[in-house]
Structure formats: C-alpha cells, structure tokens
Design a protein around this motif. Structure first.
Motif, PDB file in Angstrom:
ATOM      1  N   ARG A   5       2.096 -10.565  14.945  1.00  0.00           N
ATOM      2  CA  ARG A   5       1.467  -9.776  13.842  1.00  0.00           C
ATOM      3  C   ARG A   5       0.505  -8.915  13.872  1.00  0.00           C
ATOM      4  NH1 ARG A   5       3.892 -14.604  13.121  1.00  0.00           N
ATOM      5  NH2 ARG A   5       5.567 -15.033  11.613  1.00  0.00           N
ATOM      6  N   GLU A   6      -0.409  -9.376  14.748  1.00  0.00           N
ATOM      7  CA  GLU A   6      -1.672  -8.487  14.757  1.00  0.00           C
ATOM      8  C   GLU A   6      -1.290  -7.200  15.386  1.00  0.00           C
ATOM      9  OE1 GLU A   6      -4.574 -10.651  16.869  1.00  0.00           O
ATOM     10  OE2 GLU A   6      -3.886 -12.626  15.928  1.00  0.00           O
ATOM     11  N   ARG A   7      -0.363  -6.995  16.189  1.00  0.00           N
ATOM     12  CA  ARG A   7       0.123  -5.716  16.670  1.00  0.00           C
ATOM     13  C   ARG A   7       1.226  -4.996  15.570  1.00  0.00           C
ATOM     14  NH1 ARG A   7       2.901  -7.299  21.710  1.00  0.00           N
ATOM     15  NH2 ARG A   7       2.925  -5.235  22.001  1.00  0.00           N
ATOM     16  N   ALA A   8       1.308  -5.617  14.545  1.00  0.00           N
ATOM     17  CA  ALA A   8       2.387  -4.624  13.623  1.00  0.00           C
ATOM     18  C   ALA A   8       1.895  -3.474  13.231  1.00  0.00           C
ATOM     19  CB  ALA A   8       2.408  -5.825  12.440  1.00  0.00           C
ATOM     20  N   LEU A   9       2.636  -2.428  13.129  1.00  0.00           N
ATOM     21  CA  LEU A   9       2.333  -1.091  12.685  1.00  0.00           C
ATOM     22  C   LEU A   9       2.030  -0.891  11.396  1.00  0.00           C
ATOM     23  CD1 LEU A   9       1.680   1.394  14.537  1.00  0.00           C
ATOM     24  CD2 LEU A   9       4.063   2.093  14.342  1.00  0.00           C
ATOM     25  N   CYS A  10       2.917  -1.855  10.627  1.00  0.00           N
ATOM     26  CA  CYS A  10       2.827  -1.738   9.149  1.00  0.00           C
ATOM     27  C   CYS A  10       1.290  -2.190   8.464  1.00  0.00           C
ATOM     28  CB  CYS A  10       4.103  -2.660   8.480  1.00  0.00           C
ATOM     29  SG  CYS A  10       3.930  -4.125   9.071  1.00  0.00           S
ATOM     30  N   LEU A  11       0.597  -2.647   9.413  1.00  0.00           N
ATOM     31  CA  LEU A  11      -0.726  -3.000   8.889  1.00  0.00           C
ATOM     32  C   LEU A  11      -1.557  -1.865   8.633  1.00  0.00           C
ATOM     33  CD1 LEU A  11      -1.696  -5.908  11.513  1.00  0.00           C
ATOM     34  CD2 LEU A  11      -1.024  -6.214   9.149  1.00  0.00           C
ATOM     35  N   ARG A  12      -1.275  -0.987   9.303  1.00  0.00           N
ATOM     36  CA  ARG A  12      -1.670   0.585   8.873  1.00  0.00           C
ATOM     37  C   ARG A  12      -0.957   1.411   7.738  1.00  0.00           C
ATOM     38  NH1 ARG A  12      -1.798   2.742  15.064  1.00  0.00           N
ATOM     39  NH2 ARG A  12      -1.900   0.621  15.956  1.00  0.00           N
ATOM     40  N   GLU A  13       0.076   0.725   7.106  1.00  0.00           N
ATOM     41  CA  GLU A  13       0.557   1.423   5.976  1.00  0.00           C
ATOM     42  C   GLU A  13       0.525   0.812   4.816  1.00  0.00           C
ATOM     43  OE1 GLU A  13       2.384   4.004   6.698  1.00  0.00           O
ATOM     44  OE2 GLU A  13       2.242   4.128   8.965  1.00  0.00           O
ATOM     45  N   ASP A  14       0.892   1.359   3.718  1.00  0.00           N
ATOM     46  CA  ASP A  14       0.939   0.863   2.459  1.00  0.00           C
ATOM     47  C   ASP A  14       1.967  -0.132   2.242  1.00  0.00           C
ATOM     48  OD1 ASP A  14       1.298   0.123  -0.348  1.00  0.00           O
ATOM     49  OD2 ASP A  14       1.371   2.301  -0.977  1.00  0.00           O
ATOM     50  N   PRO A  15       1.567  -1.317   1.983  1.00  0.00           N
ATOM     51  CA  PRO A  15       2.601  -2.510   1.909  1.00  0.00           C
ATOM     52  C   PRO A  15       3.870  -2.114   1.099  1.00  0.00           C
ATOM     53  CG  PRO A  15       0.425  -3.259   1.926  1.00  0.00           C
ATOM     54  CD  PRO A  15       0.256  -1.832   1.759  1.00  0.00           C
ATOM     55  N   ASP A  16       3.595  -1.427   0.053  1.00  0.00           N
ATOM     56  CA  ASP A  16       4.644  -1.324  -1.037  1.00  0.00           C
ATOM     57  C   ASP A  16       5.630  -0.313  -0.088  1.00  0.00           C
ATOM     58  OD1 ASP A  16       3.361  -2.540  -2.764  1.00  0.00           O
ATOM     59  OD2 ASP A  16       2.717  -0.585  -3.816  1.00  0.00           O
ATOM     60  N   LEU A  17       5.431   0.195   0.836  1.00  0.00           N
ATOM     61  CA  LEU A  17       6.583   0.917   1.674  1.00  0.00           C
ATOM     62  C   LEU A  17       7.692   0.205   2.033  1.00  0.00           C
ATOM     63  CD1 LEU A  17       7.518   3.861   2.773  1.00  0.00           C
ATOM     64  CD2 LEU A  17       5.913   3.062   4.845  1.00  0.00           C
ATOM     65  N   PHE A  18       7.199  -1.079   2.209  1.00  0.00           N
ATOM     66  CA  PHE A  18       8.404  -2.015   2.827  1.00  0.00           C
ATOM     67  C   PHE A  18       9.173  -2.837   1.880  1.00  0.00           C
ATOM     68  CE2 PHE A  18       5.374  -0.672   5.981  1.00  0.00           C
ATOM     69  CZ  PHE A  18       6.310  -0.276   7.069  1.00  0.00           C
ATOM     70  N   PHE A  19       8.629  -2.509   0.462  1.00  0.00           N
ATOM     71  CA  PHE A  19       9.395  -3.289  -0.571  1.00  0.00           C
ATOM     72  C   PHE A  19      10.042  -2.438  -1.391  1.00  0.00           C
ATOM     73  CE2 PHE A  19       6.368  -6.080   1.725  1.00  0.00           C
ATOM     74  CZ  PHE A  19       7.285  -7.193   2.123  1.00  0.00           C
ATOM     75  N   PRO A  20      10.969  -1.498  -1.069  1.00  0.00           N
ATOM     76  CA  PRO A  20      11.579  -0.591  -2.266  1.00  0.00           C
ATOM     77  C   PRO A  20      12.213  -1.520  -3.268  1.00  0.00           C
ATOM     78  CG  PRO A  20      12.675  -0.488   0.284  1.00  0.00           C
ATOM     79  CD  PRO A  20      11.457  -1.500   0.208  1.00  0.00           C
ATOM     80  N   ILE A  21      12.137  -0.886  -4.399  1.00  0.00           N
ATOM     81  CA  ILE A  21      12.698  -1.435  -5.639  1.00  0.00           C
ATOM     82  C   ILE A  21      13.463  -0.871  -6.317  1.00  0.00           C
ATOM     83  CG2 ILE A  21      11.990  -2.098  -8.023  1.00  0.00           C
ATOM     84  CD1 ILE A  21       9.281  -3.021  -6.830  1.00  0.00           C
ATOM     85  N   GLY A  22      14.872  -1.385  -6.455  1.00  0.00           N
ATOM     86  CA  GLY A  22      15.943  -0.553  -6.914  1.00  0.00           C
ATOM     87  C   GLY A  22      17.271  -0.257  -6.070  1.00  0.00           C
ATOM     88  N   ASN A  23      18.117   0.493  -6.559  1.00  0.00           N
ATOM     89  CA  ASN A  23      19.225   0.672  -5.959  1.00  0.00           C
ATOM     90  C   ASN A  23      19.213   1.404  -4.587  1.00  0.00           C
ATOM     91  OD1 ASN A  23      22.006   1.286  -4.908  1.00  0.00           O
ATOM     92  ND2 ASN A  23      22.672   2.021  -6.827  1.00  0.00           N
ATOM     93  N   ILE A  24      19.605   0.425  -3.429  1.00  0.00           N
ATOM     94  CA  ILE A  24      19.235   1.055  -2.075  1.00  0.00           C
ATOM     95  C   ILE A  24      20.104   2.547  -1.910  1.00  0.00           C
ATOM     96  CG2 ILE A  24      21.233  -0.099  -0.946  1.00  0.00           C
ATOM     97  CD1 ILE A  24      18.145   0.205   0.887  1.00  0.00           C
ATOM     98  N   ASN A  25      21.177   2.360  -2.704  1.00  0.00           N
ATOM     99  CA  ASN A  25      21.862   3.769  -2.529  1.00  0.00           C
ATOM    100  C   ASN A  25      21.221   5.045  -3.447  1.00  0.00           C
ATOM    101  OD1 ASN A  25      23.686   2.866  -0.805  1.00  0.00           O
ATOM    102  ND2 ASN A  25      24.709   1.683  -2.475  1.00  0.00           N
ATOM    103  N   SER A  26      20.118   4.792  -4.311  1.00  0.00           N
ATOM    104  CA  SER A  26      19.736   6.000  -4.676  1.00  0.00           C
ATOM    105  C   SER A  26      18.812   6.720  -4.099  1.00  0.00           C
ATOM    106  CB  SER A  26      18.997   5.409  -6.037  1.00  0.00           C
ATOM    107  OG  SER A  26      17.504   4.999  -5.676  1.00  0.00           O
ATOM    108  N   GLY A  27      18.743   8.021  -4.280  1.00  0.00           N
ATOM    109  CA  GLY A  27      17.828   9.113  -3.482  1.00  0.00           C
ATOM    110  C   GLY A  27      16.543   8.434  -2.998  1.00  0.00           C
ATOM    111  N   PRO A  28      15.570   8.118  -3.929  1.00  0.00           N
ATOM    112  CA  PRO A  28      14.207   7.997  -3.800  1.00  0.00           C
ATOM    113  C   PRO A  28      14.129   6.432  -3.041  1.00  0.00           C
ATOM    114  CG  PRO A  28      14.234   8.544  -6.069  1.00  0.00           C
ATOM    115  CD  PRO A  28      15.751   8.485  -5.700  1.00  0.00           C
ATOM    116  N   VAL A  29      14.922   5.632  -3.368  1.00  0.00           N
ATOM    117  CA  VAL A  29      14.846   4.298  -2.934  1.00  0.00           C
ATOM    118  C   VAL A  29      15.583   4.373  -1.362  1.00  0.00           C
ATOM    119  CG1 VAL A  29      15.873   1.836  -2.794  1.00  0.00           C
ATOM    120  CG2 VAL A  29      15.251   2.955  -4.933  1.00  0.00           C
ATOM    121  N   ALA A  30      16.521   5.008  -1.130  1.00  0.00           N
ATOM    122  CA  ALA A  30      17.135   5.247   0.427  1.00  0.00           C
ATOM    123  C   ALA A  30      15.888   6.052   1.113  1.00  0.00           C
ATOM    124  CB  ALA A  30      18.285   6.127   0.239  1.00  0.00           C
ATOM    125  N   MET A  31      15.190   7.014   0.405  1.00  0.00           N
ATOM    126  CA  MET A  31      14.403   7.720   1.316  1.00  0.00           C
ATOM    127  C   MET A  31      13.273   7.250   1.739  1.00  0.00           C
ATOM    128  SD  MET A  31      13.944  11.309  -0.550  1.00  0.00           S
ATOM    129  CE  MET A  31      12.689  11.968  -0.104  1.00  0.00           C
TER     130      MET A  31
END
Ligand code: SF4
Length: 88
Positions: A4-30
């Motif tokens: 976990r200490e080598r995880a690249l997502c530690l440098r990212e906004d955590p919200d990026l990895f928790f999309p909310i909504g329909n996976i098939n919608s444009g913004p959520v899919a993106m």
C-alpha cells in the motif's frame, strides 16, 4: 514495505477512485477510465487486485477493476473446477 505504501493512488484525489452514479453515463465512465489509467501505471496493481477480490464487496476502483468486474471475476473463478486456476 507494505504494498500500500507504493500505491500510485496515494498521489491522487481519493474521490477519483469512487465514481458515483451509473457506470454507463458519460461522466462516470470517464472518471472510471481515468482511475483505471492510474491503476495501470501503478507498481502494485496485482497485489491491490488480489486484495480487492479477497475483500469484496468493496466499492470503487481497485487494481484497475470496478466492483462489478471483480464480482464477475469471482463468479468465473467459482465456476472453475478445483485445480484449474491459472495465474493472471
Ligand atoms: S492499483 Fe489502483 S487502486 Fe490499487 S494501489 Fe494502485 S493505483 Fe491504487
């Protein structure tokens, strides 16, 4: 060192990895694609995916997969006869 200490997502906004909504919608899919792109550059993708498959159900993008994709992986693994598992 824990993977976990080598995880690249530690440098990212955590919200990026928790999309909310329909996976098939444009913004959520993106957003999902953007999170997966980080995972595909991450040095610990395999460890992360193994953890997420074992720990499921867990929400969000882990190891480059969505919760639904991990559910499908577990279903496929459960259908295989014992002793036929192959390394990914
Ligand atoms: S594979 Fe993705 S979610 Fe897992 S540690 Fe790496 S960047 Fe984070």
């Amino acid at each position: 060192m824990d993977w976990r200490e080598r995880a690249l997502c530690l440098r990212e906004d955590p919200d990026l990895f928790f999309p909310i909504g329909n996976i098939n919608s444009g913004p959520v899919a993106m957003q999902t694609d953007e999170a997966k792109a980080v995972c595909h550059r991450c040095p610990v993708t395999e460890q992360c995916l193994a953890w997420a498959v074992d720990a499921d159900p867990v929400e969000g993008i882990w190891g480059g997969t969505t919760e639904g994709e991990r559910r499908a992986m577990r279903r496929r693994a459960a259908r295989k006869p014992a002793g036929t598992e192959t390394a990914a």
